[in-house]
Design an enzyme around this catalytic site. Structure first.
Site, PDB file in Angstrom:
ATOM      1  CG  HIS A   1     200.873 -13.097  74.285  1.00 44.91           C
ATOM      2  ND1 HIS A   1     200.492 -14.407  74.450  1.00 44.91           N
ATOM      3  CD2 HIS A   1     202.221 -13.099  74.271  1.00 44.91           C
ATOM      4  CE1 HIS A   1     201.562 -15.166  74.551  1.00 44.91           C
ATOM      5  NE2 HIS A   1     202.631 -14.397  74.445  1.00 44.91           N
TER       6      HIS A   1
ATOM      7  CE  LYS B   1     186.711 -17.368  79.010  1.00 46.62           C
ATOM      8  NZ  LYS B   1     187.735 -17.727  78.050  1.00 46.62           N
ATOM      9  NE  ARG B   2     192.693 -11.458  85.831  1.00 47.69           N
ATOM     10  CZ  ARG B   2     193.754 -10.803  86.276  1.00 47.69           C
ATOM     11  NH1 ARG B   2     194.941 -11.405  86.328  1.00 47.69           N
ATOM     12  NH2 ARG B   2     193.672  -9.556  86.676  1.00 47.69           N
TER      13      ARG B   2
ATOM     14  CE  LYS C   1     190.132 -13.101  79.210  1.00 45.34           C
ATOM     15  NZ  LYS C   1     190.573 -14.283  78.424  1.00 45.34           N
TER      16      LYS C   1
ATOM     17  CB  THR D   1     195.300 -21.560  76.747  1.00 46.62           C
ATOM     18  OG1 THR D   1     195.267 -20.671  77.876  1.00 46.62           O
ATOM     19  CG2 THR D   1     196.332 -21.081  75.739  1.00 46.62           C
TER      20      THR D   1
ATOM     21  CE  LYS E   1     194.621 -24.015  80.665  1.00 45.85           C
ATOM     22  NZ  LYS E   1     194.527 -22.824  81.550  1.00 45.85           N
TER      23      LYS E   1
END
Ligand SMILES: *Cc1c(COP(=O)(O)O)cnc(C)c1O
Length: 837
Positions: free
Chosen positions: A377, A566-567, A572, A674, A678
């Site tokens: 992952h 998101k985290r 990110k 992901t 969405k």
């Protein structure tokens, strides 16, 4: 032969049970029965009790299918089953989803409405089951939903943490963590304890070898170990209107005896009680680290507890039916490892086969490698799990022996392939030069399949991180691009879009998401576009109401809703988004507002409690939001909010109400993502880098329906060699203005210096995320997005195209590929199996 009494009992099959109706009146009657008779409450009681009563009424309607499914899988001839092993299942709420999959939502809503109650309020009292951190845990939950819908005999195995993901509150702009005691009081409505399937897990003691007096073989004993009981709690996973209900089995740790009597008698009362609580600590709390390893002893205990209990459970069921004949075990069992967290399964299966079943090593190894499959992952080095040998020696002495034997045989194979290449043997060793066990290498060596979670990510695994292993076993490596389940992430969370779609293309998309293609021609229909826009605006209203309630910030509905949830992680790049916000603010202050598009920027996400930089980024977002929102020069042109306690049930409101989805990680760092899927499914346009599954989203929708910016993966790696962020500052007036505001302390006037670590990291030539390198490209594409938003008709067209082409991002497709290419299960119809009551 059953005795006479047993035979009599077996005759009582489910057909003799009182019929459970699926209509409104039957649901209403059961709801009232549970509320008034079982729970001893009434219609005026708190919503919590109404929720419980409704959950019991719903669970009753799953029970017959659940038992039938179990019987079809286990008492109906030999069939292949797969087991999904995961330390995390980020389930969220279950009531709405279970009603949807049972096909009784409207009957239930009507029943509740007729009693004068508010369905939505009841629905919203359900606490999220937050047994996961982020994407990896939510993926496991989506997979379970799709497997049940595809009628695949797949069982999930996980841990029943007493405390799930912490609850995040924001105080003075800082994240504060609070414990999440999600189970509440009294029995939890969606789980059934099955003490009859209890397993025993060992820790500590030592490993001893003996000569077996019968066979003369060398055999090992794991002696003087402490034991912990693993008690299973089963959670039903219904497929969509197909009478399949699969099982998610979550293990809970309990001490073997309340007290160790010998210690008790010796007067060590305190030590005896301490041992009990030490055992029960194993499933006390989920580790809140996403994409970074933790290295704590208790975490290793959790991992072994999960795999040992789960594998013993599977082997017990096998031996009960087939005795000690394991010759075709590998043809009927598949294990999928969700990251390296459960990779001790490789070792535990070897231990059970060799030590317990007395199988020869080679045969046990064949079975293990043919049944195990590993999903990677992340490429981030800080996430690669390594455990010190001493820790293993102390906690898991016998598994450690087995790891050394696996490694010895493996390195012999490497030496045969590359004679004299000792450097390569050193690189590939499962035990590294510092005596750490590398769990990813163990997983690769012990599995027949190794997959990444998006095309780009799978290729990077082969070229980079696992290249040595790819050269040795190219056939093991494959890709399975992630997805999300459209039951929760479209049908459930966006009822207005569901209704609009139903009018035009029916509802086959709920199980065949490719059918959304059929709405694409309607993008040219002005009336349809108007309806589409109305749905989006209604969803924006719902989101704005929630944001107002949670943060006090009012998001104007006509502004572009620009969302990054998101985290919180440096890779990110929430920071890049903050820089853009500061840039917009600076433009407003300088009066550069020609042709302005109003924007509402929403952030949300949790930082790992020990990740100082991520927590500081949350503080920066909140401080910038404060300055921007309070400035009368800004007004509706720009609003900024930080949504506290981002979680599954929040995302169910956020993604339908989003116009622009921020997917802006440094290229090569996000394995898949992901959240991006969405948002796309719900008609948001993406602004993103060529990273993870963004690459496939872009390929699917085309450049004209996606806002692409930033360096590509090879460019990032090239630039890294001589990265000098100052050059990017010198070249850009916009970036100078932004850094000037930040460095002047404009956003921390009474908290001097608090953001220095952020400024320093962005200006460092060592910044791994190279935020400043992508700034210019990001703000210019953001401006294109802002202009595009002003042309409503064109924007809505793009929005429709995004939803219409989201079909391949269903986990139904993902699971079909896992099944076709890794597991090889046959879908099972459960409808007609007879079950004993
Ligand atoms: C989908 C989801 C994630 C994953 O989001 P990414 O943007 O892919 O990191 C994380 N947390 C929650 C609650 C989610 O629903």
């Amino acid at each position: 032969m059953p005795t006479e009494i047993e035979a009599k009992r077996l005759e009582v099959i489910s057909d003799m049970l009182p019929h459970i109706g699926m209509n409104k009146d039957a649901i209403e009657a059961d709801f009232l029965k549970y509320l008034c008779h079982t729970l001893g409450r009434q219609l005026t009681s708190e919503d919590y009790y109404l929720f419980k009563a409704l959950s019991y009424a719903t669970r009753d309607r799953l029970m017959t299918h659940w038992k039938r499914t179990w019987a079809a899988y286990n008492h109906n001839g030999k069939l292949k089953k797969a087991y999904y092993l995961s330390m995390e299942f980020l389930i969220g709420r279950s009531l709405t989803n279970n009603l949807l999959n049972l096909g009784i939502e409207s009957a239930t809503e009507k029943a509740i409405y007729d009693l004068g109650l508010d369905f939505e309020e009841i629905e919203h009292t359900e606490r999220d089951a937050g047994l996961g951190n982020g994407g990896l845990g939510r993926l496991a939950a989506c997979f379970m939903d799709s497997c049940a819908t595809l009628k695949l005999p797949v069982m999930g195995y996980g841990l029943r943490y007493e405390y799930g993901m912490f609850r995040q509150i924001i105080q003075n702009g800082y994240q504060v963590e609070q414990p999440d005691h999600w189970l509440g009081f009294g029995p939890h409505p969606w789980e059934i304890q099955r003490a009859e399937y209890t397993q025993v897990v060992k820790f500590g003691g030592e490993s001893r070898e003996y000569i077996d007096p019968v066979s003369g073989n060398l055999i090992a004993h794991w002696e003087h170990a402490d034991v912990v009981l693993a008690i299973p709690y089963d959670v039903p996973i219904p497929g969509f209107k197909n009478e399949t209900v699969n099982t998610l089995r979550l293990w809970w740790a309990m001490a073997k005896e309340g007290f160790d009597l010998s210690e008790f008698n010796a007067g060590s009362y305190h030590e005896a009680v301490a041992k009990k609580s030490e055992a029960e600590n194993i499933t006390k709390v989920l580790y809140p680290n996403d994409s970074s390893e933790n290295g704590k002893e208790l975490r290793l205990k959790q991992q072994y507890f999960l795999v040992s209990a789960s594998l013993q459970d599977v082997l017990t069921q096998w031996t009960e039916k087939y005795g000690s004949d394991f010759s075709d075990f590998a043809e009927y069992n598949a294990f999928q490892l969700n990251d390296t967290h459960p990779s001790l399964a490789v070792v535990e299966l070897m231990r059970l086969l060799v030590d317990k079943e007395r199988m020869g090593w080679d045969e046990a190894w064949r079975i293990t490698t043919q049944t195990m499959a590993y999903t990677n992952h992340t490429l981030l080095p800080e996430a690669l799990e390594k455990w010190p040998r001493e820790l293993f020696q102390k906690l898991l002495p016998r598994p450690l022996d087995i790891i050394y034997e696996i490694n010895r045989r493996f390195l012999t194979e490497v030496a045969m392939k590359w004679p004299a290449d000792t450097e390569r043997q050193r690189r590939m060793s499962i035990v590294d030069e510092n005596d750490n066990i590398c769990m990813a290498y163990l997983a690769i060596v012990g599995s027949h399949s190794v997959n990444g979670v998006a095309e780009l990510h799978s290729n990077l695994l082969k070229e980079g991180l696992f290249n040595d292993f790819y050269q040795l076993w190219p056939e093991k490596f494959n890709n399975k691009t992630n997805g999300v389940t459209q039951r929760r992430w479209l049908a459930g969370c966006n009822p207005d879009m569901r209704a609009l779609l139903k009018e035009h293309i029916g509802e086959n998309w709920i199980t065949h998401l490719e059918d959304l293609q059929q709405i694409e021609p309607l993008a040219e229909d002005a009336m349809f576009r108007k309806r589409w826009h109305e749905v989006k605006q209604k969803n924006k209203k719902r989101l704005a109401d929630l944001v107002l309630e949670e943060t006090g910030v009012n998001l104007p509905l006509e502004s572009m809703f620009d969302v990054q949830v998101k985290r919180i992680h440096e890779y990110k790049r929430q920071l890049l988004n903050v820089l853009h916000v500061i840039h917009l603010y600076s433009r407003i202050k300088r009066g550069q507002i020609d042709n302005w598009t109003n924007r509402a920027v929403l952030f949300g996400g949790k930082a790992a409690p020990g990740y100082a930089m991520a927590k500081l980024i949350i503080k920066l977002i909140n401080n910038v939001a404060d300055v921007v929102n309070r400035d009368p020069d800004v007004g509706d042109k720009l609003k900024v909010a930080f949504f506290p306690n981002y979680r599954v049930s929040a995302m169910e409101v956020i993604c339908p109400g989003t116009d622009l989805s921020e997917q802006i990680s440094t290229a090569g760092k996000e394995a898949s993502g992901t959240g991006n899927m969405k948002f796309m499914m719900n008609g948001a346009l993406t602004i993103g880098t060529l990273d993870g599954a963004n690459v496939e989203i872009l390929e699917t929708v085309g450049e004209e329906n996606f806002f692409l910016f930033g360096l590509k993966t090879p460019e990032v790696e090239e630039l890294r060699r001589y990265y000098n962020p100052q050059i990017f500052i010198d070249q850009s007036n916009d970036l100078q203005a932004v850094m000037g505001l930040l460095e002047s302390g404009h956003f921390n006037q009474f908290e001097p210096g608090i953001f220095d670590p952020i400024i320093r990291s962005m200006k460092s030539s060592q910044d791994p995320w190279m935020t400043l390198a992508d700034f210019q490209s990001y703000i210019s594409v953001q401006e294109q997005a802002a202009h595009a938003y002003q042309d409503r008709e064109s924007w809505v067209r793009k929005s429709i195209v995004n939803t219409a082409r989201s079909g391949i991002f269903s986990t139904d497709r993902t699971m079909q590929q896992y099944n076709d290419e890794i597991w090889g299960l046959t879908p099972i119809d459960t409808g007609s199996v007879d079950i004993a009551c």
